[in-house]
Every structure is written in C-alpha cells, then in structure tokens.
Enzyme design. Sequence first.
Site, PDB file in Angstrom:
ATOM      1  CE  LYS A 170      -3.589   2.716   0.260  1.00 30.88           C
ATOM      2  NZ  LYS A 170      -4.705   2.830   1.195  1.00 30.88           N
ATOM      3  CE  LYS A 238      -3.299   7.486   6.908  1.00 30.13           C
ATOM      4  NZ  LYS A 238      -4.249   6.379   7.020  1.00 30.13           N
TER       5      LYS A 238
END
Lengths: 292, 292
Positions: A170, A238
Amino acid sequence: MQIGFIGLGLMGRPLALHLAAAGHELHLWARRPASLAPFADVAATCHPDPAAVAARAEIVFTMVADAPDVEAVVLGADGLAVGAHSGLIVVDMSTIAPAAAQKIAVRLAAKDIEFLDAPVSGGEAGAIAATLTIMVGGKPEVFERVKPLFGKMGKSATLIGPAGAGQVAKACNQILTGVGVMAVAEALAFATRSGVDAAKVREALLGGFAGSRILENHGSRMLERNFKPGFKAWMHQKDLRIVMEEAHRLGLALPSAAATAQMFNAMVGSGLGEEDSVAMLKLLERMSGQEL
Amino acid sequence: MQIGFIGLGLMGRPLALHLAAAGHELHLWARRPASLAPFADVAATCHPDPAAVAARAEIVFTMVADAPDVEAVVLGADGLAVGAHSGLIVVDMSTIAPAAAQKIAVRLAAKDIEFLDAPVSGGEAGAIAATLTIMVGGKPEVFERVKPLFGKMGKSATLIGPAGAGQVAKACNQILTGVGVMAVAEALAFATRSGVDAAKVREALLGGFAGSRILENHGSRMLERNFKPGFKAWMHQKDLRIVMEEAHRLGLALPSAAATAQMFNAMVGSGLGEEDSVAMLKLLERMSGQEL
C-alpha cells in the site's frame, strides 16, 4: 458466517453492506451511533464495545483512520483482544505503517488470534462498486480462509507476503499515486502556461509511455476542475507521512516521494485538505500565480 | 514523393527506411558517411550538404540531438534554408525547446518555407516497429499534407497546436515518463528494502490506480535488472533540462520534475548516462547503500 466490522465510514460502510448482502450476519460497534443507521435493514447486531464484537464473530474487519485507532480498537481496554476466543481472525483494512501492523500481529499471536493487514486501493467509488485492489500481509492459510470475503469487496486480493507486507504494498501504491498526481498536475500546468491546450496534450500522451490510470482518471478530473473527493488530500498526506517515516527508518532516499509529501503538506496548510488530491493542480497554480 | 531525411541515427534510420519501403525516394545527407550504408539497397540519393537535399525534396525530415544541431542543419551556411524552394516543408522530429522550434518556424516562414515540430515518444523500439506517438505543432493544412508520412512512422500523430506546441506536448511527456521512472524505482526499492517481494507488489498494483505503462514496462525491466537502452539516461537528462529551462522562463514551479531532473544529473555524473533511464533504480540503491 458471523462477521464483525468496526469502522463504518466512507470506506467501511459499503464494504460491510457487501458482506451483509452476501448473506453474512454482521456484528458491529461504532464510536458514533449514527454510523449504525445504514444497517437497520440488514442482519446486524450492535454491540457495546469491540470486545463484545470479538466474542460473537469468527472474523472481524477493521477500517479506521490511522495506527492509534487500530491499536485502540484491537488492543485497547475493551478492544477485540479482550473479548476474543482462540482462533479469531482480525483483518485490518486501514492504511497504517508496516511496522505498526507487524507489532499488532505479534501481540495478537501471543493470544492465539490470527491477523491480516489488508489495506486497499480504489477509494470510496471502488468500495461501493466492490472493485478495490486489496493488498494482504499474513499467513497463507489465514489468507485462504478470508479470501472469499475479500472477493465480495474487491476485484483482486493478493497475498504479498508475511505480516506488514500488505502495508508495504500500500505504501508503494501511495508513492506511485501521489507522485503520479503531482506529475500529471505539473504536466497539465506546464501545457496551459505554455499556451497549449492541456486536454489535447493529455489525449495525445495517453496512448504512449506516459499513459497511466492517473493521467486518464485524475487528469480528466483536473481538466474538468472537479476537485470533489474521491480521496481527500489530507488522507494522502497521512499516507505519505507513513512512507517518509518508513524511508527514514530504512535509510532509503525517496526524492520524488519526498517532494510530493511536501506538496501535500502545503495542500493541507493552504486549506485544500478536504478536497480531492487532484486539487494539487490548484496548489501548483496558486504557487506560481495563475489559479484559473 | 521526393523526401529528404537528415539525422540517420538510432531513431532516424528506421524512420527513413519506413518511408523508402512505402515507395518514396529519399534524399540524404549525413555528417558521418557510415550512416548512409543502410541505404545502399533502397531508392536513395546522397547529397554533399543539407542545402542540396532541400533543392530536391518536397518534404525534409530532421531527427538530430538538440537545438543547435537542428539550427545548423536548417539555418546554417549550407543548411536547408539555403537550398530550399518556396513551399518546401521542413519537419523537425528532434526534441528541442518549444521556444527554439518557434524561432525556427519564424525564420523559415520569412523564406516561404513551411515548418512542423514533430517530436516523438516510443524510443528506438517504437521507431523500428513504426508505433511512435508523434506530437505536432504547426499549421493544420501543412499537418494534413505530412500526415500520410507520419502514418508510416507511428501509430498516432496529433496536431496539438501552432508552432512549438508539439515540443510542449513532448516536454509534458518527458515530465510524466521521467517522474514516472523515478516513482517506480522508488516504490520497487522501498518494497525490496522492506523485505517484500517487489515483483509481487508490482503485479498487485498494476490493476489499480497505480497502474501505468511505466510500471508495466520499465518496472519489469528494473526487476529483471535489464538496464540496456532503450532510451539513454543522458537523453532524458537533456529533455528535463529543456523542461526546467522552460519552467524557469514561465515562472512555473515543477517540484517533482525538478527532483527527477537532479537525479538524472546524478545518473550522468555517476557514469550511468549511457544506460537506460531505468538504471535510475541503480542510482537509488547506490545512494542508500544497497546496490544488488
């Protein structure tokens, strides 16, 4: 199957509903009771805390914002680990640091609880259409047991490696999509500022080596000046923080990801955090004095 | 048709041969006589200078390295403009600055010579297979006359806009491919350094938003550690110099292209200039102390 689901936001809600539609019985807990409203008409039981969810479910999915949220839900005072029976499988679909996922896996293994990290790519639209790309870290035999459920949520689920490997994949995805959005914004701004039709440039380049899903999809939204999320800039900020913290830990220089992470910082700082990451184009234009 | 071709290197040679194969008669000039050898068996006349080529041809293509080379061939003492008849079309397929292409167009227009800038994407393999993407700047009626010849060299030729617009599109292409190579190298290095199988990560991400021709093609060559050009790093360095000079002129910040341009500088400085741009992975590994 008895399935727990915690984290019923933009991403989690449609995924939990897909599982209910497939005939599974849901066990839910939510910080905000309003999040439970969409489940009034499906086979779902609401519980007072995550521990109670764990007591009733065979597999519990979590889909929250960041590592501290996952840790609170899984390892907190009334967390999943407290109520869990031996053999429970916890599947975290949030995007958190690989090291954080590994730590949770170790803590759960000590209590005979199985763990998969299973972050996703494809955004809210992919969650609703069940076309997510799911990247999984954990044991092969645990992955095989959860795989039919992943099949209800995404178009592909790949076991990348042991615990944390899903989060590594990811992170790679967020490098490629973040830098990709940045590069497409730069190319379109360059064309426009040069007095050339950026839409024609995009069209001409799509068929060649410059072709990408980001140029196709995000490039088109930039040209339409459609900055509605999609995937909010503060979330990409983030995710790139996680990438840069890992790069720091690994002693690995990532120059284009670093430049892009700085630009996402600037997006959030300049009030673009709640817009889609394609609003990167706006930031670029503002910086150089030509917002349209 | 009588067609001139100047610049018979890796890219120009196969393109000129495609035109000969289509039944056109070639008029050639080359700085190095050895470049003419592959044309011994086709209908081709060799000339003593570019001016002599211009005197015999209806359309002259140039495919050389940089703006000074184009200017010498087109506007030099025995250049195309000297020998040209009114109505000659000069088509420059080199990658040069948009402003340089515009300047040449203006100089030629003063002598009733038509000009197209028509840089390409797709590399040597694309030139040989006649699958190039051709980005064109110039007048529509001139583009229409040259279009059938572009059809022998590439799979698509797009008129982007007036003189220089082809070079603007090519600059956008080089931003996207250069930054793309950088981002893919970073993602694969990140996966490997994290102890995860980079090939599995690439495979899992190809189907999602991170999917791109660069991840597919260049990513695969990085994983095979095949750094043979292809497209040499020093050429990408040159193309990003053009981009950054234009960005400077336009007062436009291009953060990810700038970071990538610096890395191409470092590739050339550290002896990787003659390798393919995918050797960016090697530079990244060397920088952080882990070349495989």
